[in-house]
Design a protein around this motif. Structure first.
Motif, PDB file in Angstrom:
ATOM      1  N   LEU A 108       0.822  -1.170  -0.056  1.00 54.19           N
ATOM      2  CA  LEU A 108       0.076   0.267   0.218  1.00 54.19           C
ATOM      3  C   LEU A 108       0.871   1.242  -0.136  1.00 54.19           C
ATOM      4  N   ARG A 109       2.092   1.212  -0.501  1.00 54.11           N
ATOM      5  CA  ARG A 109       2.700   1.801   0.012  1.00 54.11           C
ATOM      6  C   ARG A 109       2.818   2.619  -1.561  1.00 54.11           C
ATOM      7  N   ASP A 110       2.326   4.476  -1.416  1.00 56.44           N
ATOM      8  CA  ASP A 110       3.234   5.112  -2.731  1.00 56.44           C
ATOM      9  C   ASP A 110       4.033   6.187  -2.541  1.00 56.44           C
ATOM     10  N   ASP A 111       5.037   6.002  -3.745  1.00 53.94           N
ATOM     11  CA  ASP A 111       6.338   6.662  -3.709  1.00 53.94           C
ATOM     12  C   ASP A 111       6.885   6.467  -2.471  1.00 53.94           C
ATOM     13  N   ASP A 112       6.838   7.252  -1.767  1.00 53.44           N
ATOM     14  CA  ASP A 112       7.694   7.767  -0.044  1.00 53.44           C
ATOM     15  C   ASP A 112       6.997   8.074   0.163  1.00 53.44           C
ATOM     16  N   THR A 113       5.597   7.677   0.691  1.00 56.73           N
ATOM     17  CA  THR A 113       4.267   7.833   1.887  1.00 56.73           C
ATOM     18  C   THR A 113       3.715   6.416   1.376  1.00 56.73           C
ATOM     19  N   LEU A 114       4.738   5.781   2.818  1.00 58.45           N
ATOM     20  CA  LEU A 114       4.028   4.598   3.374  1.00 58.45           C
ATOM     21  C   LEU A 114       2.397   4.275   4.318  1.00 58.45           C
ATOM     22  N   LEU A 115       2.069   3.428   4.105  1.00 57.53           N
ATOM     23  CA  LEU A 115       0.660   3.290   5.248  1.00 57.53           C
ATOM     24  C   LEU A 115       1.847   2.705   6.435  1.00 57.53           C
ATOM     25  N   VAL A 116       1.600   2.993   7.929  1.00 58.57           N
ATOM     26  CA  VAL A 116       1.673   2.211   8.350  1.00 58.57           C
ATOM     27  C   VAL A 116       0.366   2.186   9.684  1.00 58.57           C
ATOM     28  N   THR A 117       0.736   0.564  10.288  1.00 62.74           N
ATOM     29  CA  THR A 117      -0.288   0.612  10.860  1.00 62.74           C
ATOM     30  C   THR A 117       0.302   0.802  12.790  1.00 62.74           C
TER      31      THR A 117
END
Length: 390
Positions: A350-359
């Motif tokens: 679910l990463r978008d380039d340098d934007t992570l999805l973190v839980t």
């Protein structure tokens, strides 16, 4: 319900105390300090870099899970929160201790709420549905509990070449009647048929060296990197293994990083890094590797940190705080000193380039809080944008 007069209460206390143990600090320095160049690995753009967060915001996926949980039709809260992309394009969200519905209009849950030690939520677009063992009328954990009372928490997951799902399973057992009289007793891997969601096998994993091999699974070439934690209560250490070919159940093909080479002896596995959580992520990032973990060098920390490396076996350097979990402690958003947060990691699909999805997970060391307010015991979803600096 009190903590001592109900079996469910004892298990909830165990779950909450597990969260507390997960956060116990470690200040010991890593024992493996060789650089990528020392190991013959080429330098990468992350060599000597530090990652910093330029933006952090709640992710829309959190609203999707909240709406589903508040409906009370299935899953209403849990911890662990691993995700695995499946062959049909859906996502399997893997959870450990789990509450099912219903949810009361005032945001509480009844004491009779079903409580399981593991579950899966399937996501197809915005649609979610809950997978458990047992039946709709009598749901059970997907794996366990055992006849002797041992329970099983899920760890990381991995889609197999044939499309099945393998999930790391951590067994915990009681050895007395006291609050703290329980502990990890071994690991295994469960294989699930993703058409029927039946468990087709549960196979033992290496457990003799005291390492829980279920923190993170990452495909790399034709193999699978396995990240584990040596949990010594007040100290936690990262360990790394590799499974040749990628079938986690084939323990004859496991190799262990001893600090300089891959070896067959689990007991030779090196302590790669101190201060990681029980659950963390190590993922390919740019031309190197990214570690995301809660900082356990401080007990009950609210910090999520990121480190980088040119090698999947470290050293992981340039550590920086990329998010503070706002729910924690008396000064947190709940104003409750019993509320804790733990086990942060990334979801690279679910990463978008340098934007992570973190839980990360939120819990309370007082189980009564989890019945009074269903919102506490749910994962948080955060989008974090990183910047790499030298």
């Amino acid at each position: 319900m009190t903590r001592t007069n109900s079996r469910r209460g004892r298990r909830l206390a165990a779950a909450a105390m597990a969260g507390a143990l997960t956060l116990a600090g470690a200040t010991t320095a890593a024992t493996t300090t060789a650089t990528a160049a020392d190991r013959g690995a080429p330098a990468c753009s992350l060599d000597g870099a530090t990652v910093q967060a330029t933006r952090a915001a709640p992710a829309p996926l959190g609203d999707t899970f909240t709406a589903y949980a508040d409906s009370g039709v299935g899953w209403t809260g849990a911890d662990s929160t691993y995700s695995v992309p499946l062959r049909d394009g859906s996502l399997a969200w893997i959870f450990s201790d789990t509450f099912l519905g219903p949810v009361a209009p005032d945001g509480s849950r009844p004491q009779s709420t079903p409580f399981l030690n593991n579950s899966i939520v399937l996501q197809d677009g915005a649609a979610l549905r809950t997978v458990t063992g047992g039946t709709a009328d009598a749901p059970e954990s997907i794996v366990g509990p055992d006849p002797d009372g041992a329970w099983h928490w899920f760890g990381a997951g991995l889609a197999t070449r044939r499309g099945d799902l393998q999930v790391g399973v951590l067994e915990f057992a009681r050895f007395g009647e006291g609050t703290w009289d329980w502990g990890w007793s071994g690991s295994s891997v469960a294989t699930l048929d993703t058409d029927t969601w039946q468990v087709t096998s549960v196979d033992p994993l290496p457990s003799g060296a005291g390492i829980q091999w279920a923190s993170w699974y990452q495909r790399s070439g034709g193999h699978v990197l396995v990240y584990g934690v040596e949990d010594r209560g007040g100290e936690k250490f990262m360990h790394v293994a590799k499974v040749l070919g990628g079938d986690l159940a084939d323990t004859g093909r496991w190799r262990y990083w001893d600090g300089s080479a891959w070896v067959r002896d689990e007991a030779a596995s090196a302590r790669v890094m101190a201060g990681v959580a029980n659950e963390y992520s190590v993922t390919p990032y740019r031309d190197g590797w990214l570690l995301v973990t809660q900082d356990t060098s401080v007990p009950f920390s609210d910090e999520i940190k990121a480190f980088v490396s040119c090698s999947p076996t470290g050293p992981f350097t340039g550590g920086a705080t990329i998010h503070r979990m706002p729910e924690v402690g008396a000064a947190g958003s709940y104003g409750d000193p019993d509320v804790i947060a733990y086990n942060a990691h990334e979801h690279p699909e679910l990463r978008d380039d340098d934007t992570l999805l973190v839980t990360y997970n939120v819990n309370s060391v007082d189980p009564d809080d989890l019945y009074a307010d269903v919102s506490i015991y749910r994962p948080r979803f955060v989008e974090i944008t990183l910047d790499v600096r030298h």
